[in-house]
Scaffold this active site. Structure first.
Site, PDB file in Angstrom:
ATOM      1  N   LYS A 211      40.767 -11.932  -0.255  1.00  0.00           N
ATOM      2  CA  LYS A 211      40.931 -12.129   1.188  1.00  0.00           C
ATOM      3  C   LYS A 211      39.897 -11.280   1.921  1.00  0.00           C
ATOM      4  CE  LYS A 211      44.391  -8.607   2.281  1.00  0.00           C
ATOM      5  NZ  LYS A 211      45.681  -8.345   2.914  1.00  0.00           N
TER       6      LYS A 211
ATOM      7  N   HIS B  99      31.936 -19.796  -1.188  1.00  0.00           N
ATOM      8  CA  HIS B  99      31.642 -18.484  -1.766  1.00  0.00           C
ATOM      9  C   HIS B  99      31.683 -17.427  -0.660  1.00  0.00           C
ATOM     10  CE1 HIS B  99      29.730 -21.394  -4.566  1.00  0.00           C
ATOM     11  NE2 HIS B  99      30.252 -20.572  -5.468  1.00  0.00           N
TER      12      HIS B  99
ATOM     13  N   ALA C 284      34.673  -0.571  -8.390  1.00  0.00           N
ATOM     14  CA  ALA C 284      34.437  -1.202  -9.686  1.00  0.00           C
ATOM     15  C   ALA C 284      35.719  -1.851 -10.197  1.00  0.00           C
ATOM     16  CB  ALA C 284      33.927  -0.169 -10.685  1.00  0.00           C
TER      17      ALA C 284
END
Length: 163
Positions: free
Chosen positions: A150, A115, A144
Protein backbone atom coordinates in the site's frame (compact mmCIF):
# COMPACT_ATOMS: atom_id res chain seq x y z
CA UNK A 1 29.74 12.87 -22.79
CA UNK A 2 27.78 14.77 -20.13
CA UNK A 3 25.60 11.67 -19.61
CA UNK A 4 28.66 9.55 -18.75
CA UNK A 5 30.14 12.22 -16.46
CA UNK A 6 26.85 12.49 -14.57
CA UNK A 7 26.52 8.71 -14.31
CA UNK A 8 30.07 8.31 -13.00
CA UNK A 9 29.54 11.15 -10.50
CA UNK A 10 26.28 9.60 -9.25
CA UNK A 11 27.90 6.21 -8.72
CA UNK A 12 30.94 7.69 -6.97
CA UNK A 13 28.74 9.90 -4.76
CA UNK A 14 26.53 6.98 -3.68
CA UNK A 15 29.13 4.24 -3.23
CA UNK A 16 32.08 4.97 -0.92
CA UNK A 17 33.84 1.78 -2.12
CA UNK A 18 34.68 3.42 -5.47
CA UNK A 19 38.22 4.77 -5.63
CA UNK A 20 38.46 5.93 -9.24
CA UNK A 21 36.41 6.84 -12.30
CA UNK A 22 37.83 3.83 -14.11
CA UNK A 23 36.54 1.46 -11.44
CA UNK A 24 32.98 2.59 -12.19
CA UNK A 25 33.21 0.97 -15.63
CA UNK A 26 33.14 -2.54 -14.14
CA UNK A 27 30.03 -1.92 -12.02
CA UNK A 28 26.95 -3.86 -13.14
CA UNK A 29 24.79 -0.77 -12.59
CA UNK A 30 26.94 1.28 -14.98
CA UNK A 31 26.44 -1.33 -17.71
CA UNK A 32 22.73 -1.94 -17.14
CA UNK A 33 21.93 1.76 -17.00
CA UNK A 34 23.52 2.38 -20.40
CA UNK A 35 21.54 -0.54 -21.83
CA UNK A 36 18.39 0.81 -20.16
CA UNK A 37 18.80 4.30 -21.66
CA UNK A 38 19.14 2.88 -25.18
CA UNK A 39 16.29 0.38 -24.67
CA UNK A 40 14.06 3.13 -23.21
CA UNK A 41 14.72 5.30 -26.29
CA UNK A 42 13.73 2.39 -28.54
CA UNK A 43 10.63 1.72 -26.41
CA UNK A 44 9.52 5.33 -26.69
CA UNK A 45 9.83 5.00 -30.46
CA UNK A 46 7.64 1.86 -30.41
CA UNK A 47 10.51 -0.45 -31.33
CA UNK A 48 9.38 -2.85 -28.63
CA UNK A 49 11.16 -5.98 -29.84
CA UNK A 50 14.56 -4.26 -30.00
CA UNK A 51 13.96 -2.54 -26.67
CA UNK A 52 13.22 -5.88 -25.01
CA UNK A 53 16.10 -7.54 -26.83
CA UNK A 54 18.54 -5.05 -25.29
CA UNK A 55 16.84 -5.31 -21.91
CA UNK A 56 17.20 -9.09 -21.91
CA UNK A 57 20.84 -8.84 -23.00
CA UNK A 58 21.50 -6.44 -20.10
CA UNK A 59 19.77 -8.79 -17.66
CA UNK A 60 21.97 -11.69 -18.76
CA UNK A 61 25.13 -9.60 -18.41
CA UNK A 62 24.33 -7.96 -15.07
CA UNK A 63 21.59 -9.86 -13.24
CA UNK A 64 19.54 -6.64 -13.16
CA UNK A 65 16.23 -6.44 -15.01
CA UNK A 66 14.92 -2.99 -15.92
CA UNK A 67 11.96 -3.02 -18.29
CA UNK A 68 12.56 -0.49 -21.09
CA UNK A 69 9.16 1.08 -20.40
CA UNK A 70 10.09 2.11 -16.86
CA UNK A 71 10.66 5.83 -16.30
CA UNK A 72 13.71 6.69 -14.19
CA UNK A 73 14.74 10.10 -12.83
CA UNK A 74 18.13 11.68 -12.22
CA UNK A 75 20.86 10.33 -9.92
CA UNK A 76 19.34 6.86 -9.68
CA UNK A 77 21.64 4.11 -8.36
CA UNK A 78 21.45 0.37 -7.70
CA UNK A 79 24.12 -0.90 -5.30
CA UNK A 80 25.19 -4.54 -5.72
CA UNK A 81 22.30 -4.87 -8.23
CA UNK A 82 21.95 -8.63 -8.68
CA UNK A 83 18.34 -9.74 -8.61
CA UNK A 84 16.74 -6.30 -9.02
CA UNK A 85 13.54 -6.31 -11.09
CA UNK A 86 11.88 -3.08 -12.25
CA UNK A 87 8.54 -3.48 -14.05
CA UNK A 88 7.24 -1.77 -17.17
CA UNK A 89 5.01 0.90 -15.64
CA UNK A 90 7.33 1.72 -12.75
CA UNK A 91 8.13 5.41 -12.28
CA UNK A 92 11.23 6.28 -10.26
CA UNK A 93 11.98 9.84 -9.12
CA UNK A 94 15.29 11.59 -8.58
CA UNK A 95 18.01 10.51 -6.13
CA UNK A 96 16.57 7.04 -5.54
CA UNK A 97 18.80 4.23 -4.29
CA UNK A 98 18.03 0.51 -4.49
CA UNK A 99 20.01 -2.38 -3.08
CA UNK A 100 20.27 -5.92 -4.45
CA UNK A 101 17.24 -8.13 -4.77
CA UNK A 102 14.64 -5.33 -4.87
CA UNK A 103 11.45 -6.00 -6.84
CA UNK A 104 9.28 -3.17 -8.11
CA UNK A 105 6.57 -5.38 -9.54
CA UNK A 106 2.95 -5.75 -10.48
CA UNK A 107 0.15 -7.78 -8.95
CA UNK A 108 -1.69 -8.97 -12.06
CA UNK A 109 -2.30 -8.48 -15.73
CA UNK A 110 -3.82 -5.00 -15.65
CA UNK A 111 -3.23 -3.09 -18.87
CA UNK A 112 -2.81 0.31 -17.23
CA UNK A 113 -0.39 1.40 -14.49
CA UNK A 114 0.40 -1.73 -12.52
CA UNK A 115 3.81 -1.08 -10.94
CA UNK A 116 4.92 1.28 -8.16
CA UNK A 117 5.77 4.95 -8.34
CA UNK A 118 8.83 5.76 -6.24
CA UNK A 119 9.13 9.46 -5.44
CA UNK A 120 12.35 11.47 -4.93
CA UNK A 121 15.05 10.66 -2.35
CA UNK A 122 13.80 7.16 -1.49
CA UNK A 123 16.07 4.36 -0.30
CA UNK A 124 14.93 0.75 -0.72
CA UNK A 125 16.84 -1.93 1.19
CA UNK A 126 18.04 -5.31 -0.05
CA UNK A 127 15.35 -7.82 -0.91
CA UNK A 128 12.43 -5.45 -0.48
CA UNK A 129 9.37 -6.17 -2.59
CA UNK A 130 7.04 -3.34 -3.59
CA UNK A 131 4.02 -4.50 -5.57
CA UNK A 132 1.18 -2.87 -7.45
CA UNK A 133 0.12 0.61 -8.48
CA UNK A 134 1.16 2.26 -5.24
CA UNK A 135 3.20 5.35 -4.36
CA UNK A 136 6.23 5.48 -2.09
CA UNK A 137 6.46 9.10 -0.93
CA UNK A 138 9.45 11.42 -0.92
CA UNK A 139 12.28 10.67 1.52
CA UNK A 140 10.80 7.31 2.55
CA UNK A 141 13.04 4.44 3.58
CA UNK A 142 11.97 0.87 2.90
CA UNK A 143 13.88 -1.59 5.08
CA UNK A 144 15.60 -4.70 3.79
CA UNK A 145 13.25 -7.62 3.25
CA UNK A 146 10.10 -5.53 3.55
CA UNK A 147 6.97 -6.28 1.56
CA UNK A 148 5.02 -3.15 0.63
CA UNK A 149 1.46 -3.45 -0.70
CA UNK A 150 0.00 0.00 0.00
CA UNK A 151 1.04 3.65 -0.38
CA UNK A 152 3.87 4.84 1.85
CA UNK A 153 3.63 8.44 3.09
CA UNK A 154 6.50 10.91 2.67
CA UNK A 155 9.31 10.69 5.27
CA UNK A 156 8.12 7.29 6.57
CA UNK A 157 10.35 4.35 7.46
CA UNK A 158 8.78 0.98 6.62
CA UNK A 159 10.02 -2.41 7.85
CA UNK A 160 8.36 -5.80 7.60
CA UNK A 161 5.02 -6.30 5.86
CA UNK A 162 3.19 -3.05 5.08
CA UNK A 163 -0.34 -3.67 3.80
Amino acid sequence: MKFFKNLIKTIKDKDPAIHSNLEVLVYPFFKVYIYYKIAHFLYLHKLYFWARFLSEKAKKRTGIEIHPGAVIGKNFFIDHGTGVVIGETTVIGDNVMLYHGVTLGGTGKDKEKRHPTIKDNVTIGAGAIILGNIVVGENAIIGAGSIVLKDVPCNKVVVGVYK
